[in-house]
Design a protein around this motif. Structure first.
Motif, PDB file in Angstrom:
ATOM      1  N   ASN A 121       0.907  -1.212  -0.204  1.00  0.00           N
ATOM      2  CA  ASN A 121      -0.109  -0.170  -0.261  1.00  0.00           C
ATOM      3  C   ASN A 121       1.405   1.029   0.091  1.00  0.00           C
ATOM      4  O   ASN A 121       1.399   1.519   0.785  1.00  0.00           O
ATOM      5  CB  ASN A 121      -1.136  -0.063   1.563  1.00  0.00           C
ATOM      6  N   PRO A 122       0.441   1.870  -0.596  1.00  0.00           N
ATOM      7  CA  PRO A 122       1.654   3.471  -1.055  1.00  0.00           C
ATOM      8  C   PRO A 122       1.850   4.263   0.100  1.00  0.00           C
ATOM      9  O   PRO A 122       2.930   4.562  -0.025  1.00  0.00           O
ATOM     10  CB  PRO A 122       1.292   4.042  -2.680  1.00  0.00           C
ATOM     11  N   VAL A 123       0.146   4.221   0.715  1.00  0.00           N
ATOM     12  CA  VAL A 123       0.319   5.076   1.873  1.00  0.00           C
ATOM     13  C   VAL A 123       0.340   5.180   2.578  1.00  0.00           C
ATOM     14  O   VAL A 123      -0.177   5.768   4.177  1.00  0.00           O
ATOM     15  CB  VAL A 123      -1.176   6.272   2.040  1.00  0.00           C
ATOM     16  N   TYR A 168       9.074   5.114   3.116  1.00  0.00           N
ATOM     17  CA  TYR A 168       6.754   3.893   2.222  1.00  0.00           C
ATOM     18  C   TYR A 168       7.400   3.474   1.394  1.00  0.00           C
ATOM     19  O   TYR A 168       8.613   3.366   1.058  1.00  0.00           O
ATOM     20  CB  TYR A 168       5.994   5.634   2.112  1.00  0.00           C
TER      21      TYR A 168
ATOM     22  N   THR B 205     -10.138   1.111  -6.559  1.00  0.00           N
ATOM     23  CA  THR B 205      -9.153   0.951  -5.503  1.00  0.00           C
ATOM     24  C   THR B 205      -9.057  -0.841  -4.788  1.00  0.00           C
ATOM     25  O   THR B 205      -8.262  -1.165  -4.476  1.00  0.00           O
ATOM     26  CB  THR B 205      -9.205   2.147  -4.153  1.00  0.00           C
ATOM     27  N   ARG B 231      -8.296   5.269   2.240  1.00  0.00           N
ATOM     28  CA  ARG B 231      -6.886   6.372   2.191  1.00  0.00           C
ATOM     29  C   ARG B 231      -6.876   6.772   0.858  1.00  0.00           C
ATOM     30  O   ARG B 231      -6.570   7.276   0.379  1.00  0.00           O
ATOM     31  CB  ARG B 231      -6.288   5.977   3.332  1.00  0.00           C
ATOM     32  N   ASN B 232      -6.835   5.422  -0.288  1.00  0.00           N
ATOM     33  CA  ASN B 232      -6.046   5.610  -1.711  1.00  0.00           C
ATOM     34  C   ASN B 232      -7.225   6.461  -1.916  1.00  0.00           C
ATOM     35  O   ASN B 232      -6.980   7.601  -2.702  1.00  0.00           O
ATOM     36  CB  ASN B 232      -5.852   4.340  -1.953  1.00  0.00           C
ATOM     37  N   ILE B 235      -8.437  10.422  -2.610  1.00  0.00           N
ATOM     38  CA  ILE B 235      -7.201  11.388  -2.214  1.00  0.00           C
ATOM     39  C   ILE B 235      -8.254  12.276  -4.077  1.00  0.00           C
ATOM     40  O   ILE B 235      -7.744  13.990  -3.859  1.00  0.00           O
ATOM     41  CB  ILE B 235      -5.892  10.766  -3.842  1.00  0.00           C
ATOM     42  N   TYR B 302      -2.995  16.785  -0.626  1.00  0.00           N
ATOM     43  CA  TYR B 302      -2.062  15.380  -1.606  1.00  0.00           C
ATOM     44  C   TYR B 302      -1.334  14.982  -0.389  1.00  0.00           C
ATOM     45  O   TYR B 302      -0.992  13.608  -0.429  1.00  0.00           O
ATOM     46  CB  TYR B 302      -1.531  15.981  -2.691  1.00  0.00           C
ATOM     47  N   ASP B 306      -1.242  11.469   0.145  1.00  0.00           N
ATOM     48  CA  ASP B 306       0.086  10.340  -0.476  1.00  0.00           C
ATOM     49  C   ASP B 306       1.086  10.773  -0.344  1.00  0.00           C
ATOM     50  O   ASP B 306       2.101  12.178  -0.807  1.00  0.00           O
ATOM     51  CB  ASP B 306      -0.975  10.774  -2.198  1.00  0.00           C
ATOM     52  N   ARG B 308       4.449   9.656  -1.343  1.00  0.00           N
ATOM     53  CA  ARG B 308       4.596   9.716  -2.469  1.00  0.00           C
ATOM     54  C   ARG B 308       4.541  11.365  -3.650  1.00  0.00           C
ATOM     55  O   ARG B 308       5.303  12.111  -3.869  1.00  0.00           O
ATOM     56  CB  ARG B 308       4.063   8.933  -3.649  1.00  0.00           C
TER      57      ARG B 308
END
Lengths: 345, 312
Positions: A121-123, A168, B205, B231-232, B235, B302, B306, B308
């Motif tokens: 899971n990326p988050v 992460y 998702t 959570r994903n 966004i 954001y 996230d 990333r």
């Protein structure tokens, strides 16, 4: 009709003379607009503690679907299991109610996936994703789960685990990410670990390291390992036995050294012949001719017959049974003797 | 992060200048004379007209007028109306009403839209899902004018006649309660869009590889959905809500008219009619500012949702 009682969960530890995990005559279908796709057609294999079984086959051969059926993570519907058993220490998992099944999933039978970047899971931090196993299944506090996560990251040899536990997934390299997947899977000491193409997305050098790690973890813990792959090269060093799948069936079952010495099914032979070899440098690479079968419209008789160099008339009309050709060996080919002889020669 | 915020604010300056200039020019180009409009049907004493024109720099060329306005703006002075009332005084009260209305609408949109979308996604393909999709289609197709008057009649008038006094028919006399009905009417189409967006986002998702991993970890379904998927899936919703805040604040003219709410929508309409340049430009400037800030908050959110995404 006999009254069926709810099967009980098997205890950890030695399980008498039942294999650790036995898939028996498993069928899996998917409902689609074009009709039922028979992805798995009567697959059987068994796994003992401390053993590594490699399941080999190309895309669509049913090897991953079988694994997902064992895990109980198929989407049903569209998937359906019309027949078969999956016995874990003698208990048929398919007859267990969902809450009992979820006691096994992840805790006693765990799975790692091909692409660790999309499978994590990326988050969430890797530490929280590993620690989650302890928090959810063991009721461990957040702080202790964090410690356990660091221990596991050490165990799968991620350098600087303590500093990296709060990173992460996207901050790790491909090999490290796969190690995190493995750490998560072995967190609760599962008795069976299913690795679905664990090295396909990785560099060759990293592939070897991951295989080495899996082999080592298996030795340490006596768990059974099912290694799903389409890459014969990966298998040779770590597997004890091999099941070759084609078109949703097992076409050859053998100990790893037997099949490498002389395959008894034309498809297995084709796979072995297509491994590039140093002593044949400069020659054209061997490839199995034709395309994998269309699961909606399987060829009559033996499903490999349109691509088979050993084909005779009977192959088009009659599906071969899984012939017992030795104490630990089966082949689903009418002409296994010829294939075996041809392999020796 | 701090540097990023400063950079975004600096970038906002030309946007703000451009927007004010554009609006100033449009109002300037409108036919008719503001001083004459002030007097209505009567003819004014030419002397008074001259004084007024001088006082409001109306005889200067366009760019000089704009310059006067802009320098005032930087001192925090939005100018006066032709009737001599400071524009800030007018805006303060009106914006209060509009902010209340937009906030009510935004909360309703987020709660109802995300809630229905979540429910539809978890029941997708079933009757409840189809019903929700059908309802959103109705909400999107029917204009505010219709939903507004209909709900006013049904929930404001008829319900009161039936003895249940829940929603005031119009006005802002009853505090938060006054905003419930207009808030819903204003949010109507947005609720429907957000429902659909939530449904799609969550369903997508739920097909992700990491959801399969979460299931394979033996996690309970509510944790898989509530933690790993939600959570994903959130966004894209944040983007929509952020962009919608500006629309809700600026686009409430009809709703404010139906429910007789003295907000900026009504004010803007009146001021354009009266050629009250300072009021029109003032309101638009504040709206542009709200829009810019809302977008900035979205972008910052954001990064929170996230990991990333990192701003440097």
């Amino acid at each position: 009709m006999k009254k069926t009682s709810t099967p009980v969960l098997p205890a950890r530890g030695v399980a008498g003379n039942e294999p650790l995990l036995a898939v028996d005559n498993l069928h899996v279908e998917f409902a689609t607009r074009q009709g039922a796709v028979k992805a798995v057609n009567g697959v059987s294999y068994a796994l003992n503690p401390g053993e590594t079984l490699a399941v080999l086959g190309e895309s669509g051969s049913g090897k991953s679907v079988t694994a997902q059926a064992i895990m109980g993570i198929l989407d049903m519907p569209p998937a359906r299991i019309p027949r078969g058993e999956i016995r874990f220490k003698g208990t048929d998992l398919l007859r267990l109610p969902e809450d009992a099944r979820s006691q096994i999933r992840g805790q006693r039978i765990a799975m790692i996936f091909q692409d660790a970047l999309s499978a994590l899971n990326p988050v969430f931090t890797v530490g929280s994703q590993i620690g989650e196993m302890f928090q959810v299944h063991r009721g461990t506090s957040r702080r202790d789960a964090h410690k356990k996560a660091i221990e596991l990251m050490d165990r799968v040899r991620i350098p600087g685990a303590r500093q990296r536990v709060n990173d992460y997934p996207h901050q790790f390299s491909g090999g490290m990410r796969q190690r995190i997947m493995i750490a998560m899977a072995i967190a609760l000491d599962p008795e069976v670990l299913i690795a679905d193409e664990p090295t396909t997305a990785l560099d060759v050098t990293v592939q070897a390291q991951i295989m080495e790690l899996l082999a080592e973890l298996r030795r340490e813990s006596d768990m059974g390992l099912i290694l799903i792959t389409h890459d014969l090269g990966v298998v040779a060093d770590v597997a004890d036995k091999i099941a070759v799948m084609y078109g949703g069936r097992i076409v050859e079952n053998a100990l790893v050294h037997d099949i490498y010495r002389a395959p008894a099914h034309p498809y297995a032979k084709g796979l072995l012949d297509s491994i590039p070899r140093v002593d044949q440098k400069g020659q054209e690479l061997y490839a199995i001719k034709g395309m994998p079968p269309n699961l909606l419209d399987m060829p009559s008789g033996c499903s490999f017959h349109p691509r088979c160099p050993y084909r005779q008339d009977i192959c088009v009309t009659e599906a071969p049974p899984l012939y017992e050709i030795g104490p630990t060996r089966n082949s689903a080919c009418h002409y296994w003797r010829e294939v075996l002889d041809g392999s020796h020669g | 992060m701090g540097r990023y915020i400063i950079r975004r604010l600096v970038q906002a300056i030309p946007v703000l200048l451009g927007a004010t200039l554009l609006i100033y020019a449009i109002v300037f180009a409108l036919p008719g004379d503001p001083v004459a409009a002030l007097a209505g049907e009567k003819r004014l004493d030419p002397h008074i007209v001259d004084v007024l024109r001088e006082q409001y720099h109306l005889n200067d060329p366009f760019l000089v007028q704009y310059w006067h306005y802009l320098t005032g703006l930087f001192r925090g002075d939005f100018g006066d109306t032709f009737a001599g009332v400071p524009v800030t005084d007018i805006m303060a009260g009106k914006f209060q009403v509009t902010i209340n209305l937009a906030a009510t609408a935004l909360v309703m949109e987020a709660v109802i839209g995300a809630g229905l979308g979540l429910y539809a996604a978890l029941r997708h393909g079933k009757a409840q899902d189809s019903m929700i999709l059908g309802a959103t289609l109705v909400l999107i197709s029917v204009p505010t004018l219709v939903t507004g008057f209909m709900l006013q009649l049904l929930l404001g008038v008829k319900l009161k006649q039936a003895g249940i006094d829940l929603f005031p028919v119009a006005g802002v006399a009853e505090g938060l309660r006054s905003y419930l009905l207009p808030g819903f009417v204003l949010a109507g189409a947005s609720i429907a869009y957000l429902t659909r967006l939530t449904r799609t986002s969550l369903m997508e998702t739920l097909r992700a590889d990491y959801i399969r991993t979460a299931v394979a970890k033996g996690l309970p379904r509510r944790r898989v959905v509530g933690r790993h998927a939600l959570r994903n899936a959130l966004i894209p919703l944040i983007t929509f809500l952020g962009a919608d805040l500006g629309t809700l604040m600026g686009g409430a003219v009809i709703t404010e008219a139906i429910f007789n709410l003295p907000g900026i929508g009504q004010q803007l309409f009146t001021s354009v009619y009266l050629r009250e340049q300072p009021v029109v430009v003032g309101i638009v400037t504040v709206l542009v500012l709200v829009y810019i800030l809302a977008n900035m908050v979205v972008d910052l959110l954001y990064a929170v949702l996230d990991p990333r995404i990192r701003y440097e």
